[in-house]
Design an enzyme around this catalytic site. Structure first.
Site, PDB file in Angstrom:
ATOM      1  N   HIS A  91       1.355   5.450  -1.693  1.00 50.96           N
ATOM      2  CA  HIS A  91       0.929   6.594  -2.505  1.00 50.96           C
ATOM      3  C   HIS A  91       2.183   7.192  -3.118  1.00 50.96           C
ATOM      4  O   HIS A  91       3.033   7.721  -2.398  1.00 50.96           O
ATOM      5  CB  HIS A  91       0.215   7.641  -1.641  1.00 50.96           C
ATOM      6  CG  HIS A  91      -1.042   7.121  -1.039  1.00 50.96           C
ATOM      7  ND1 HIS A  91      -2.272   7.236  -1.658  1.00 50.96           N
ATOM      8  CD2 HIS A  91      -1.270   6.432   0.108  1.00 50.96           C
ATOM      9  CE1 HIS A  91      -3.198   6.654  -0.910  1.00 50.96           C
ATOM     10  NE2 HIS A  91      -2.615   6.153   0.166  1.00 50.96           N
ATOM     11  N   LEU A  92       2.299   7.093  -4.430  1.00 49.22           N
ATOM     12  CA  LEU A  92       3.488   7.624  -5.102  1.00 49.22           C
ATOM     13  C   LEU A  92       3.230   8.989  -5.746  1.00 49.22           C
ATOM     14  O   LEU A  92       4.178   9.657  -6.150  1.00 49.22           O
ATOM     15  CB  LEU A  92       3.978   6.640  -6.169  1.00 49.22           C
ATOM     16  CG  LEU A  92       4.527   5.298  -5.665  1.00 49.22           C
ATOM     17  CD1 LEU A  92       4.907   4.396  -6.842  1.00 49.22           C
ATOM     18  CD2 LEU A  92       5.729   5.505  -4.743  1.00 49.22           C
ATOM     19  N   ARG A  93       1.934   9.376  -5.852  1.00 53.33           N
ATOM     20  CA  ARG A  93       1.573  10.651  -6.514  1.00 53.33           C
ATOM     21  C   ARG A  93       2.075  10.680  -7.962  1.00 53.33           C
ATOM     22  O   ARG A  93       2.416   9.660  -8.531  1.00 53.33           O
ATOM     23  CB  ARG A  93       2.111  11.868  -5.740  1.00 53.33           C
ATOM     24  CG  ARG A  93       1.905  11.835  -4.226  1.00 53.33           C
ATOM     25  CD  ARG A  93       0.463  11.775  -3.789  1.00 53.33           C
ATOM     26  NE  ARG A  93       0.330  12.010  -2.360  1.00 53.33           N
ATOM     27  CZ  ARG A  93      -0.663  11.535  -1.610  1.00 53.33           C
ATOM     28  NH1 ARG A  93      -1.627  10.794  -2.153  1.00 53.33           N
ATOM     29  NH2 ARG A  93      -0.713  11.814  -0.330  1.00 53.33           N
ATOM     30  N   HIS A 142     -10.671   1.137   1.699  1.00 53.17           N
ATOM     31  CA  HIS A 142     -10.491   2.151   2.743  1.00 53.17           C
ATOM     32  C   HIS A 142     -11.699   2.007   3.653  1.00 53.17           C
ATOM     33  O   HIS A 142     -12.795   2.441   3.312  1.00 53.17           O
ATOM     34  CB  HIS A 142     -10.407   3.566   2.165  1.00 53.17           C
ATOM     35  CG  HIS A 142     -10.156   4.601   3.223  1.00 53.17           C
ATOM     36  ND1 HIS A 142      -8.937   5.196   3.417  1.00 53.17           N
ATOM     37  CD2 HIS A 142     -10.964   5.083   4.195  1.00 53.17           C
ATOM     38  CE1 HIS A 142      -9.001   6.020   4.459  1.00 53.17           C
ATOM     39  NE2 HIS A 142     -10.233   5.974   4.946  1.00 53.17           N
ATOM     40  N   ASP A 145       1.256   2.588   3.579  1.00 53.48           N
ATOM     41  CA  ASP A 145       0.383   3.750   3.363  1.00 53.48           C
ATOM     42  C   ASP A 145       1.197   5.038   3.416  1.00 53.48           C
ATOM     43  O   ASP A 145       0.700   6.075   3.855  1.00 53.48           O
ATOM     44  CB  ASP A 145      -0.771   3.794   4.369  1.00 53.48           C
ATOM     45  CG  ASP A 145      -1.875   4.756   3.930  1.00 53.48           C
ATOM     46  OD1 ASP A 145      -1.921   5.112   2.738  1.00 53.48           O
ATOM     47  OD2 ASP A 145      -2.690   5.159   4.788  1.00 53.48           O
ATOM     48  N   HIS A 203      -4.756  -0.614   5.900  1.00 53.00           N
ATOM     49  CA  HIS A 203      -4.299   0.197   7.040  1.00 53.00           C
ATOM     50  C   HIS A 203      -5.239   0.117   8.246  1.00 53.00           C
ATOM     51  O   HIS A 203      -5.815   1.120   8.666  1.00 53.00           O
ATOM     52  CB  HIS A 203      -4.066   1.658   6.642  1.00 53.00           C
ATOM     53  CG  HIS A 203      -5.097   2.266   5.711  1.00 53.00           C
ATOM     54  ND1 HIS A 203      -6.446   2.237   5.973  1.00 53.00           N
ATOM     55  CD2 HIS A 203      -4.955   2.901   4.517  1.00 53.00           C
ATOM     56  CE1 HIS A 203      -7.082   2.850   4.999  1.00 53.00           C
ATOM     57  NE2 HIS A 203      -6.203   3.246   4.098  1.00 53.00           N
ATOM     58  N   HIS A 236       0.854  -1.204   0.000  1.00 53.38           N
ATOM     59  CA  HIS A 236       0.000   0.000   0.000  1.00 53.38           C
ATOM     60  C   HIS A 236       0.886   1.249   0.000  1.00 53.38           C
ATOM     61  O   HIS A 236       1.414   1.642   1.039  1.00 53.38           O
ATOM     62  CB  HIS A 236      -0.907   0.004   1.244  1.00 53.38           C
ATOM     63  CG  HIS A 236      -1.921   1.112   1.245  1.00 53.38           C
ATOM     64  ND1 HIS A 236      -3.246   0.896   1.537  1.00 53.38           N
ATOM     65  CD2 HIS A 236      -1.815   2.446   1.004  1.00 53.38           C
ATOM     66  CE1 HIS A 236      -3.910   2.030   1.468  1.00 53.38           C
ATOM     67  NE2 HIS A 236      -3.055   2.996   1.157  1.00 53.38           N
ATOM     68  N   LEU A 265      -5.452   9.218   7.860  1.00 53.65           N
ATOM     69  CA  LEU A 265      -6.747   8.530   7.928  1.00 53.65           C
ATOM     70  C   LEU A 265      -6.569   7.087   7.487  1.00 53.65           C
ATOM     71  O   LEU A 265      -5.878   6.851   6.497  1.00 53.65           O
ATOM     72  CB  LEU A 265      -7.773   9.235   7.034  1.00 53.65           C
ATOM     73  CG  LEU A 265      -8.275  10.582   7.581  1.00 53.65           C
ATOM     74  CD1 LEU A 265      -9.110  11.306   6.542  1.00 53.65           C
ATOM     75  CD2 LEU A 265      -9.086  10.380   8.867  1.00 53.65           C
ATOM     76  N   LYS A 286      -9.549  -0.270  -5.888  1.00 52.39           N
ATOM     77  CA  LYS A 286      -9.600   0.349  -4.565  1.00 52.39           C
ATOM     78  C   LYS A 286     -10.945   1.012  -4.331  1.00 52.39           C
ATOM     79  O   LYS A 286     -11.401   1.815  -5.137  1.00 52.39           O
ATOM     80  CB  LYS A 286      -8.481   1.402  -4.459  1.00 52.39           C
ATOM     81  CG  LYS A 286      -8.443   2.189  -3.151  1.00 52.39           C
ATOM     82  CD  LYS A 286      -7.862   1.384  -2.008  1.00 52.39           C
ATOM     83  CE  LYS A 286      -7.982   2.098  -0.665  1.00 52.39           C
ATOM     84  NZ  LYS A 286      -6.904   3.049  -0.411  1.00 52.39           N
TER      85      LYS A 286
HETATM   86  O1  DOR Z   1      -3.862   9.531   5.581  1.00 54.69           O
HETATM   87  C1  DOR Z   1      -4.179   9.199   4.457  1.00 54.69           C
HETATM   88  N1  DOR Z   1      -3.574   9.709   3.370  1.00 54.69           N
HETATM   89  N2  DOR Z   1      -5.157   8.327   4.300  1.00 54.69           N
HETATM   90  C2  DOR Z   1      -5.656   8.029   3.096  1.00 54.69           C
HETATM   91  O2  DOR Z   1      -6.543   7.223   3.030  1.00 54.69           O
HETATM   92  C3  DOR Z   1      -5.152   8.701   1.887  1.00 54.69           C
HETATM   93  C4  DOR Z   1      -3.787   9.177   2.078  1.00 54.69           C
HETATM   94  C5  DOR Z   1      -3.361  10.163   1.011  1.00 54.69           C
HETATM   95  O3  DOR Z   1      -3.577   9.900  -0.168  1.00 54.69           O
HETATM   96  O4  DOR Z   1      -2.790  11.181   1.370  1.00 54.69           O
HETATM   97 ZN    ZN Z   2      -3.589   4.950   1.524  1.00 56.84          ZN
END
Ligand code: DOR
Ligand code: ZN
Length: 353
Positions: free
Chosen positions: A18-20, A139, A252, A177, A16, A224, A102
């Site tokens: 997030h690479l943006r 989520h 995450d 998460h 899990h 979150l 997702k």
């Molecule tokens: O804290 C979080 N950041 N929870 C998420 O579900 C998304 C993530 C984000 O993309 O920044």
């Molecule tokens: Zn996430």
């Protein structure tokens, strides 16, 4: 092989991340790719990755941003919306472009505006995913603003996840998460048959909700689902280090700019990619179960996803001193990312190759 000073395990994967995209992607990708062989890449870009074609373009962008000499396989996901197309998902899965889809309940978190407004609306899509063996990544937070934020995961499990799994018992589901005793108990009880699993972040193993309010508001400990009471953190450590195969590593790691975090309405997300594996090692070591880090980090995830364990090895070492505070990371366009600072010293690190 393990002793007190070092630990060698098959190279882990991050289930899990997030690479943006753009400059942020270029800044954060090396941290993940240096340590992890593969990663499940979250699709909550702006705009979100809602089709197999978009997922393919995003995969190409990630591979193009990969520093020379690093081997890394991004495993792509599709962001479900009320309008998701079952044919497109199934074809993308069959073609090997997308690994999973997702579910962001609408408005649950960062870039979840386009998420699913009512799970029933995507039942046809979920049935198709069940039929083709494509995992649903969840989520797990209820979105009714009247529900207390600390209860949203437990309510989601009762109101959405349990009925969903009753209706679609063969759908493979990862509850992402997890942050509560309720989630740990539910996944422990129901995950035996390999249809349900959960990822656990390093930060949820290391902090409880007090961290957000130590002497003032601490936006860099806000994510979150939000961190819960200490008893929940303890429940997470217990299942993560238990050797139960339905729990595996998913950081995450979620980079935001410093300005977006340190704001009157700070974004949710904690960046841990810079030392995630060392953070997990610290937790497992402190729990007295360092020997179980290997299965949590390198074996249970591939088993759930039906993928081989990575061939090459990585060595962690324990030193007498921590490396101290880690400086903010700079993006190519001059923005800062503040890395997660654990509350006690981390004495584990990746050995130089
Ligand atoms: O804290 C979080 N950041 N929870 C998420 O579900 C998304 C993530 C984000 O993309 O920044
Ligand atoms: Zn996430």
């Amino acid at each position: 092989m393990s002793n007190h000073e070092n630990l060698t395990i098959p190279r882990p994967d991050d289930w899990h991340v997030h690479l943006r995209d753009g400059e942020m992607l270029k800044a954060v990708l090396p941290f993940t790719a240096r340590v992890f062989a593969r990663a499940i890449v979250m699709p909550n870009l702006k705009p979100p990755v809602t089709t197999a074609a978009r997922a393919k373009m995003y995969r190409d962008e990630i591979l193009a941003a990969l520093p020379k000499g690093l081997k890394f396989e991004p495993l792509m996901t599709i962001y479900l919306t009320d309008a998701s197309d079952a044919d497109d998902l199934a074809q993308g899965h069959k073609d090997g472009i997308v690994t999973a889809a997702k579910l962001y309940p609408a408005h649950a978190t960062t870039n979840a505006e386009a998420g699913v407004t009512d799970i029933k609306k995507i039942y046809p899509v979920l049935k198709r995913m069940q039929a083709v063996g494509m995992p649903l990544l969840v989520h797990g937070e209820a979105t009714d603003p009247d529900i207390d934020i600390f209860d949203r995961e437990a309510v989601f499990i009762d109101k959405i996840l349990k009925p969903l799994r009753r209706d679609l018992p063969d759908l493979k589901v990862v509850l992402e998460h997890i942050t509560t005793q309720e989630a740990a108990d539910y996944v422990s009880a129901e995950g035996e048959n390999g249809k349900l699993a959960a990822t656990i972040t390093a930060h949820h193993l290391l902090i409880n909700r007090n961290a957000m309010f130590m002497g003032g508001m601490r936006p860099h400990y806000y994510c979150l689902p939000v961190a819960k009471r200490e008893k929940h953190r303890e429940a997470l450590v217990k299942v993560a280090t238990s050797g139960a195969p339905m729990f595996f590593l998913g950081t995450d790691t979620a980079p935001h700019t410093r300005a977006a975090k340190e704001s009157a309405c700070g974004c949710a997300g904690i960046f841990t990619a810079h030392n995630a594996l060392a953070l997990y090692a610290q937790v497992f070591d402190e729990a007295g179960h360092l020997d179980r880090l290997e299965s949590f980090a390198s074996r249970f995830g591939p088993a759930f996803y039906g993928l081989p364990v990575n061939n090459d090895l990585i060595t962690l070492e324990k030193s007498k001193h921590s490396e101290g505070d880690i400086k903010p990371i700079l993006t190519g366009d001059g923005r800062q990312i503040v890395p997660f600072a654990p509350l006690s010293p981390v004495v584990w690190r990746i050995a130089e190759r």
